[in-house]
Design a protein around this motif. Structure first.
Motif, PDB file in Angstrom:
ATOM      1  N   UNK A 267      29.372  49.484   7.283  1.00 57.85           N
ATOM      2  CA  UNK A 267      30.559  49.283   8.000  1.00 57.85           C
ATOM      3  C   UNK A 267      31.182  48.320   8.131  1.00 57.85           C
ATOM      4  N   UNK A 268      30.821  46.738   8.578  1.00 59.11           N
ATOM      5  CA  UNK A 268      31.238  45.799   8.039  1.00 59.11           C
ATOM      6  C   UNK A 268      31.090  45.381   6.502  1.00 59.11           C
ATOM      7  N   UNK A 269      30.634  45.706   6.200  1.00 58.30           N
ATOM      8  CA  UNK A 269      31.209  45.418   4.352  1.00 58.30           C
ATOM      9  C   UNK A 269      32.232  45.556   4.074  1.00 58.30           C
ATOM     10  N   UNK A 270      32.455  47.539   4.066  1.00 55.81           N
ATOM     11  CA  UNK A 270      33.711  47.902   3.773  1.00 55.81           C
ATOM     12  C   UNK A 270      34.757  47.388   4.629  1.00 55.81           C
ATOM     13  N   UNK A 271      34.417  47.447   6.221  1.00 54.42           N
ATOM     14  CA  UNK A 271      36.141  46.950   6.927  1.00 54.42           C
ATOM     15  C   UNK A 271      36.404  45.666   6.105  1.00 54.42           C
ATOM     16  N   UNK A 272      35.515  44.609   5.996  1.00 55.00           N
ATOM     17  CA  UNK A 272      36.144  43.493   5.950  1.00 55.00           C
ATOM     18  C   UNK A 272      36.283  43.644   4.441  1.00 55.00           C
ATOM     19  N   UNK A 273      36.055  44.264   2.786  1.00 54.17           N
ATOM     20  CA  UNK A 273      36.550  44.555   2.169  1.00 54.17           C
ATOM     21  C   UNK A 273      38.393  44.674   2.081  1.00 54.17           C
ATOM     22  N   UNK A 274      37.970  46.077   3.200  1.00 52.57           N
ATOM     23  CA  UNK A 274      38.975  46.854   3.347  1.00 52.57           C
ATOM     24  C   UNK A 274      40.439  45.938   3.482  1.00 52.57           C
ATOM     25  N   UNK A 275      40.067  44.330   4.615  1.00 56.67           N
ATOM     26  CA  UNK A 275      41.112  43.489   5.368  1.00 56.67           C
ATOM     27  C   UNK A 275      41.440  43.430   3.971  1.00 56.67           C
ATOM     28  N   UNK A 276      40.698  42.289   3.189  1.00 59.78           N
ATOM     29  CA  UNK A 276      40.394  41.354   1.984  1.00 59.78           C
ATOM     30  C   UNK A 276      42.018  42.661   1.276  1.00 59.78           C
ATOM     31  N   UNK A 277      41.951  43.802   0.409  1.00 62.17           N
ATOM     32  CA  UNK A 277      42.806  44.442  -0.198  1.00 62.17           C
ATOM     33  C   UNK A 277      43.859  44.329   0.850  1.00 62.17           C
ATOM     34  N   UNK A 278      44.125  44.188   1.664  1.00 68.19           N
ATOM     35  CA  UNK A 278      45.291  44.762   2.934  1.00 68.19           C
ATOM     36  C   UNK A 278      45.880  43.222   2.462  1.00 68.19           C
ATOM     37  N   UNK A 279      45.341  42.192   2.453  1.00 63.16           N
ATOM     38  CA  UNK A 279      45.595  41.170   2.467  1.00 63.16           C
ATOM     39  C   UNK A 279      46.011  40.280   1.137  1.00 63.16           C
ATOM     40  N   UNK A 280      45.738  41.055  -0.059  1.00 67.03           N
ATOM     41  CA  UNK A 280      46.093  40.960  -1.183  1.00 67.03           C
ATOM     42  C   UNK A 280      47.287  42.286  -1.463  1.00 67.03           C
ATOM     43  N   UNK A 281      47.212  43.375  -0.980  1.00 68.19           N
ATOM     44  CA  UNK A 281      48.690  43.878  -0.965  1.00 68.19           C
ATOM     45  C   UNK A 281      50.143  43.211  -0.562  1.00 68.19           C
ATOM     46  N   UNK A 282      49.295  42.455   0.870  1.00 67.67           N
ATOM     47  CA  UNK A 282      50.437  42.100   1.419  1.00 67.67           C
ATOM     48  C   UNK A 282      51.553  41.000   0.267  1.00 67.67           C
ATOM     49  N   UNK A 283      50.591  40.124  -0.319  1.00 67.12           N
ATOM     50  CA  UNK A 283      50.637  39.572  -0.704  1.00 67.12           C
ATOM     51  C   UNK A 283      51.140  39.688  -2.610  1.00 67.12           C
ATOM     52  N   UNK A 284      51.117  41.002  -2.800  1.00 66.51           N
ATOM     53  CA  UNK A 284      51.721  41.018  -3.615  1.00 66.51           C
ATOM     54  C   UNK A 284      53.045  41.410  -3.173  1.00 66.51           C
ATOM     55  N   UNK A 285      53.304  42.398  -2.056  1.00 61.67           N
ATOM     56  CA  UNK A 285      54.792  41.876  -1.956  1.00 61.67           C
ATOM     57  C   UNK A 285      55.430  41.318  -1.769  1.00 61.67           C
ATOM     58  N   UNK A 286      54.757  40.364  -1.121  1.00 60.64           N
ATOM     59  CA  UNK A 286      55.684  38.732  -0.989  1.00 60.64           C
ATOM     60  C   UNK A 286      55.925  38.083  -2.297  1.00 60.64           C
ATOM     61  N   UNK A 287      54.744  37.873  -3.269  1.00 67.74           N
ATOM     62  CA  UNK A 287      55.693  37.736  -4.483  1.00 67.74           C
ATOM     63  C   UNK A 287      56.105  38.332  -5.198  1.00 67.74           C
ATOM     64  N   UNK A 288      56.642  39.230  -4.914  1.00 65.16           N
ATOM     65  CA  UNK A 288      58.477  39.663  -5.804  1.00 65.16           C
ATOM     66  C   UNK A 288      59.178  39.873  -4.312  1.00 65.16           C
ATOM     67  N   UNK A 289      59.014  38.934  -2.914  1.00 63.70           N
ATOM     68  CA  UNK A 289      60.245  39.172  -2.880  1.00 63.70           C
ATOM     69  C   UNK A 289      61.015  38.166  -2.827  1.00 63.70           C
ATOM     70  N   UNK A 290      62.434  38.445  -2.804  1.00 64.65           N
ATOM     71  CA  UNK A 290      63.861  37.405  -3.012  1.00 64.65           C
ATOM     72  C   UNK A 290      64.189  36.220  -1.488  1.00 64.65           C
ATOM     73  N   UNK A 291      64.496  35.630  -1.753  1.00 62.95           N
ATOM     74  CA  UNK A 291      64.973  34.548  -1.549  1.00 62.95           C
ATOM     75  C   UNK A 291      64.304  33.827   0.409  1.00 62.95           C
ATOM     76  N   UNK A 292      63.217  34.046   0.130  1.00 66.77           N
ATOM     77  CA  UNK A 292      62.324  33.443   1.136  1.00 66.77           C
ATOM     78  C   UNK A 292      61.455  32.566   0.961  1.00 66.77           C
ATOM     79  N   UNK A 293      61.513  31.090   2.075  1.00 63.52           N
ATOM     80  CA  UNK A 293      60.831  30.422   2.306  1.00 63.52           C
ATOM     81  C   UNK A 293      59.157  30.480   2.340  1.00 63.52           C
ATOM     82  N   UNK A 294      59.116  29.761   1.398  1.00 58.49           N
ATOM     83  CA  UNK A 294      57.077  29.680   2.062  1.00 58.49           C
ATOM     84  C   UNK A 294      56.776  28.453   2.134  1.00 58.49           C
ATOM     85  N   UNK A 295      56.072  29.233   3.436  1.00 62.71           N
ATOM     86  CA  UNK A 295      55.365  28.080   4.308  1.00 62.71           C
ATOM     87  C   UNK A 295      53.909  28.336   4.267  1.00 62.71           C
TER      88      UNK A 295
END
Length: 316
Positions: A267-295
């Motif tokens: 459970x711990x391992x899968x929970x951490x992996x799933x959270x990493x996958x979520x972050x990766x998915x969010x970053x994929x969205x952001x890389x395609x985003x237009x007109x954004x200031x990066x911080x």
């Protein structure tokens, strides 16, 4: 930055970023420096009783910097992007009328996209219709319902796997409510957001550091009662793993542990992996985003100053 078609449009700020990137801390700091009110853009924070696993701001933080659209749904309820757009626009109007600026903060990128670019005019969820479809699925199975969707809406059926019951349910629900197919309705689009939007993304430039933060935060959740939180949900008896609330990252892994499907270590391992996958998915969205200031999330003070430099001259 988005160029407004009218200088009379009110202003708003988007603060986006992956999980564990420090969005809440930056939003609270901005509230001390700018006349903003915070609106949460998070598909998990909407649920009551789901605090630890969603990293919901604490009661103290919410007192210092109230967040709108938090704790607005029971975990048994369905909440769509259309619901979010309706609620967010309503809150944005209230904030503007009070003489302040909406600051929308979160990591549910589809909600940001729907609000910014408009959403197809899909009908809201209808619990009676959904219940009828689910009862039919229990009798004939989701594969047969997928075949029915192929006859009704072959384009949508080709994009939905027969085992993806949630998307299949929604496609059928849309047709039974509106009489139009999901394909037909998604070709139509509502109006884009009539605001001057300043878009910021606070992101980790060091992926290893982000992974370390995610792992540390997951263990902190466990240490502060995450298992008990999910056990309370589990004991209600009216929730199940296919519900959007229980499918949230961390919750579905803990749910599997509580049902005895996996052990604690898994459970711990899968929970951490799933959270990493979520972050990766969010970053994929952001890389395609237009007109954004990066911080840079590793430099909180620099990130704060960057936002202030872009926005302050416009909001005085």
């Amino acid at each position: 930055m988005i160029k407004p078609t009218s200088q009379r449009w009110p202003q708003s700020i988007f603060l986006m970023g992956p999980t564990a990137s420090g969005k809440t801390a930056l939003a609270m700091a901005l509230r001390q420096r700018l006349p903003v009110e915070i609106i949460s853009v998070d598909s998990a924070l909407i649920y009551r009783g789901m605090n630890i696993g969603t990293a919901k701001p604490s009661a103290e933080e919410l007192t210092l910097a109230p967040h709108r659209l938090i704790n607005i749904r029971d975990p048994a309820e369905f909440y769509s992007a259309a619901d979010f757009c309706h609620d967010a626009l309503k809150e944005m109007t209230k904030i503007i009328e009070s003489g302040r600026i909406p600051l929308l903060v979160g990591g549910t990128m589809f909600y940001f996209k729907a609000l910014l670019n408009g959403l197809s005019p899909l009908p809201p969820a209808d619990q009676e219709v959904r219940a009828c479809i689910e009862r039919e699925a229990e009798i004939i199975g989701w594969t047969k319902l997928h075949q029915k969707l192929q006859q009704i809406d072959p384009i949508s059926a080709s994009c939905i796997h027969p085992n993806d019951s949630q998307r299949l349910l929604r496609a059928l629900e849309v047709f039974f409510i509106s009489g139009s197919t999901l394909t037909e309705l998604t070709k139509m689009s509502s109006e884009t957001l009539a605001y001057r939007v300043y878009q910021f993304a606070i992101v980790p430039f060091d992926r290893v550091l982000l992974h370390q933060r995610i792992e540390k935060r997951f263990h902190q959740m466990l240490a502060t009662g995450f298992e008990n939180e999910v056990s309370t949900l589990f004991s209600r008896g009216d929730l199940h793993r296919k519900m959007p609330s229980i499918r949230c990252v961390g919750y579905r892994q803990m749910w599997s542990y509580l049902t005895g499907e996996i052990n604690y270590a898994d459970m711990v391992f899968q929970g951490i992996c799933a959270t990493r996958q979520l972050a990766k998915h969010q970053m994929t969205w952001l890389r395609r985003w237009r007109g954004v200031y990066w911080l840079d999330d590793n430099e909180p003070s620099a990130a704060l100053n960057s936002v202030l430099q872009v926005v302050s001259a416009q909001v005085r």
